[in-house]
Design a protein around this motif. Structure first.
Motif, PDB file in Angstrom:
ATOM      1  N   HIS A 110     -40.311 -34.427  63.548  1.00  0.00           N
ATOM      2  CA  HIS A 110     -40.446 -34.669  62.112  1.00  0.00           C
ATOM      3  C   HIS A 110     -41.268 -35.929  61.866  1.00  0.00           C
ATOM      4  O   HIS A 110     -42.172 -35.947  61.037  1.00  0.00           O
ATOM      5  CB  HIS A 110     -39.063 -34.823  61.464  1.00  0.00           C
ATOM      6  CG  HIS A 110     -38.239 -33.571  61.492  1.00  0.00           C
ATOM      7  ND1 HIS A 110     -36.889 -33.570  61.312  1.00  0.00           N
ATOM      8  CD2 HIS A 110     -38.594 -32.274  61.690  1.00  0.00           C
ATOM      9  CE1 HIS A 110     -36.424 -32.341  61.378  1.00  0.00           C
ATOM     10  NE2 HIS A 110     -37.443 -31.539  61.621  1.00  0.00           N
TER      11      HIS A 110
ATOM     12  N   ILE B 285     -44.955 -35.213  62.664  1.00  0.00           N
ATOM     13  CA  ILE B 285     -45.606 -34.412  61.627  1.00  0.00           C
ATOM     14  C   ILE B 285     -45.895 -35.261  60.405  1.00  0.00           C
ATOM     15  O   ILE B 285     -47.006 -35.281  59.882  1.00  0.00           O
ATOM     16  CB  ILE B 285     -44.715 -33.219  61.240  1.00  0.00           C
ATOM     17  CG1 ILE B 285     -44.763 -32.153  62.327  1.00  0.00           C
ATOM     18  CG2 ILE B 285     -45.141 -32.622  59.904  1.00  0.00           C
ATOM     19  CD1 ILE B 285     -46.088 -31.438  62.423  1.00  0.00           C
TER      20      ILE B 285
ATOM     21  N   VAL C 246     -44.357 -25.760  62.207  1.00  0.00           N
ATOM     22  CA  VAL C 246     -44.376 -26.370  60.876  1.00  0.00           C
ATOM     23  C   VAL C 246     -45.206 -25.514  59.941  1.00  0.00           C
ATOM     24  O   VAL C 246     -46.274 -25.018  60.319  1.00  0.00           O
ATOM     25  CB  VAL C 246     -44.969 -27.801  60.947  1.00  0.00           C
ATOM     26  CG1 VAL C 246     -45.127 -28.391  59.544  1.00  0.00           C
ATOM     27  CG2 VAL C 246     -44.077 -28.695  61.796  1.00  0.00           C
TER      28      VAL C 246
ATOM     29  N   GLU D  20     -34.776 -27.714  57.010  1.00  0.00           N
ATOM     30  CA  GLU D  20     -36.231 -27.852  57.020  1.00  0.00           C
ATOM     31  C   GLU D  20     -36.677 -28.955  56.051  1.00  0.00           C
ATOM     32  O   GLU D  20     -36.838 -28.705  54.855  1.00  0.00           O
ATOM     33  CB  GLU D  20     -36.888 -26.522  56.637  1.00  0.00           C
ATOM     34  CG  GLU D  20     -36.574 -25.392  57.600  1.00  0.00           C
ATOM     35  CD  GLU D  20     -37.136 -24.046  57.156  1.00  0.00           C
ATOM     36  OE1 GLU D  20     -37.960 -24.031  56.207  1.00  0.00           O
ATOM     37  OE2 GLU D  20     -36.748 -23.015  57.742  1.00  0.00           O
TER      38      GLU D  20
END
Length: 280
Positions: free
Chosen positions: A5, A8, A181, A230
């Protein structure tokens, strides 16, 4: 947040903040192939029947025409096809975190290629399904006049294409299926945040939406449908000319779950505040 995470969010944040990304000399490779408004022959909405929404042949067209980039070394990547990935003709060690990228309403354009290149140069396999590759596809926007949502049902088509691409990517040997993703720009961002997985194979690790406010009167266009598992990152310019009326102005913050790391970034100064990412 997990390391993927953080990775990203850091990379995509850098992609959006960096104006140098906007000036990369990426040619409009696919615009002459019917994958952009300027070259696509659009269908009359009346020609779209129930069988087209999730027709396997139509979904397959968007996957076969997808733009693909794979990382080769830090700062270097290569453009491929989904056929290349399926046939495993590309030598790569290990599995790669993967971005399923949804283009904007005008289709594949130079800005699509620059974003894909940036992400792949930073270590992500990127697959951008080409929704305009559908044979039956009504026009959804006019970029020159800034008219959007010309066909209300487009968001359903786009979400179906996203779900199919996620499932197909999960079957590839090179894809790290625990680190997929979903990311989108403008109309693709709308499809990204409102996407609902139809099965476990369509679940993703996180979502990124560039250039969308999550606000529109139509219920299927409004808000965020991501589950708690998510986290969502949204990015928008406060003065983006597409979102200055009472129906669209704002940002996605009211719809995000801050407890899972989701975040809305609104650019209030500089070129990005005025929506500079829409012209390059």
């Amino acid at each position: 947040m997990t390391s993927i995470h953080r990775s990203i969010f850091a990379n995509v944040g850098a992609a959006t903040i960096s104006l140098s990304l906007m000036s990369l000399p990426i040619p409009a490779i696919a615009q002459d192939d019917g994958l952009h408004n300027s070259s696509k022959v659009f269908s009359d909405p009346a020609d779209l029947s129930w069988k087209h929404w999730d027709d396997p042949a139509e979904l397959d067209r968007t996957w076969r025409a997808a733009i693909v980039r794979i990382p080769r070394a830090p700062g270097r990547s290569q453009q491929l096809t989904t056929d290349d990935l399926e046939k495993e003709t590309v030598e790569i060690e290990g599995k790669l975190p993967t971005v399923i990228y949804l283009h904007g309403c005008s289709g594949i354009w130079p800005g699509t290629h620059s974003r894909l290149k940036f992400l792949a140069d930073n270590g992500f396999l990127v697959i951008a399904p080409a929704s305009l590759a559908r044979e039956t596809y009504p026009r959804s926007c006019n970029v020159k006049t800034r008219e959007g949502a010309l066909f209300r049902g487009t968001v359903v088509l786009r979400r179906n294409d996203a779900g199919h691409a996620i499932e197909m990517a999960r079957q590839l040997a090179v894809v790290d299926d625990k680190n997929i993703v979903l990311m989108g720009f403008s109309e693709g961002a709308l499809a990204t945040v409102t996407f609902e997985a139809q099965n476990e194979r369509q679940r993703v690790r996180a979502r990124v939406a560039e250039g969308w406010t999550c606000i529109l009167p139509w219920p299927e266009y409004r808000g965020v449908n991501a589950p708690e598992s998510e986290p969502v990152l949204t990015l928008v310019g406060e003065q983006d000319p597409w979102y200055q009326d009472q129906w669209t102005k704002g940002d996605c913050a009211p719809f995000l779950n801050a407890d899972n790391g989701s975040k809305s970034i609104v650019y209030k100064d500089g070129a990005l505040a005025a929506g500079a990412w829409r012209v390059a």
